[in-house]
Scaffold this active site. Sequence first.
Site, PDB file in Angstrom:
ATOM      1  CG  ASP A 129      -5.362 -13.796 -11.357  1.00  0.00           C
ATOM      2  OD1 ASP A 129      -6.091 -12.827 -11.061  1.00  0.00           O
ATOM      3  OD2 ASP A 129      -5.586 -14.980 -11.100  1.00  0.00           O
ATOM      4  CE1 TYR A 130       2.486 -10.729  -7.978  1.00  0.00           C
ATOM      5  CE2 TYR A 130       2.510 -10.221 -10.371  1.00  0.00           C
ATOM      6  CZ  TYR A 130       3.003 -10.552  -9.301  1.00  0.00           C
ATOM      7  OH  TYR A 130       4.156 -11.014  -9.323  1.00  0.00           O
ATOM      8  CD  GLU A 131      -6.900 -12.840  -7.283  1.00  0.00           C
ATOM      9  OE1 GLU A 131      -7.386 -13.220  -5.902  1.00  0.00           O
ATOM     10  OE2 GLU A 131      -7.001 -13.433  -8.264  1.00  0.00           O
ATOM     11  CG  HIS A 132      -3.406 -10.219  -1.803  1.00  0.00           C
ATOM     12  ND1 HIS A 132      -4.772 -10.045  -1.315  1.00  0.00           N
ATOM     13  CD2 HIS A 132      -3.894 -11.544  -2.605  1.00  0.00           C
ATOM     14  CE1 HIS A 132      -5.661 -11.261  -1.262  1.00  0.00           C
ATOM     15  NE2 HIS A 132      -5.119 -12.064  -2.073  1.00  0.00           N
TER      16      HIS A 132
END
Length: 305
Positions: free
Chosen positions: A153-156
């Site tokens: 769930d990496y978002e950046h």
Amino acid sequence: MEFPKLFLTLLIIESLFIPQMQVQASPTNSNLFREYIGAEFKNVKFTDVPINPSVEFHFLLSFTIDYDTSAFPSPTNGKFNIFWDSENLSPSQVSSIKNAHSNVKVGLSLGGDSVANGFAFFSPSSIDSWVSNAVSSLTKIIKQYHLDGIDIDYEHFKGDSNTFAECIGQLISTLKSKKVISFASIAPFDDNQVQKHYLALWKNYGNQIDYVNFQFYAYDKGTTVSQFMDYFHTQSSKYKGGKVLASFISDGNGGLSPQNGFFTACNMLRSQQQLHGIFIWSADDSKANGFCFEKQSQALLAAPQ
């Protein structure tokens, strides 16, 4: 009429080199229910959440982050640490909930939105060192907590999409080959930068990814049923062949809410044999309303088709 032996031999040889038709498996429904838990430190416990015995149930501990304070100012080196509510969601409590419910598995989610009052960036210095550190640190946590899988769930991002694809793809492949985990999922949403990274991962390692926890709640609040269906089919075409799950956020701050037709959309997907499961963000917020939508989601998934 009898064919000469040479002619028959040539026919056989030719047939061996004719490309065989690829038979694509028909889409199928699933009774999979998944719930993120522990990110907001609201003292929610596994035992608070209702568990229907007729579904496959996954808790996803949120989050473990490769944020190593000893390596400041470059903390994203693959050395993961626990950032969920480990007091209420401890190794003994993982074992207890799994022993009490044979249909429950527990995984951990990597990355998330923020850490230490800033964004949780994916920014490795090298692929090899990140993968080596990640395999080592995550294996330790997974074994300590008796876990079954991981969610990405990496978002950046500060690294390029190929680096992300290789780091995460090699991590998942290695953990699976070592039988440390039995499942892996990804949690993208509809943002150009995010999609660029996850689609690169999907292109190269999609066969290692079991579920796509697409964050449909990242779309605008007030999303309609027809819009949701369009979004779902669009993302399913991007993650072709993947098990894209339907999702909502329990605080109602985005996407298609249960009050406005989420379960109507799920029944429509079910009629199309495309309801691969449902996930909710998150148990921490659902605690306030008594987990009523968890009960409704699982009842829908468990209902006879």
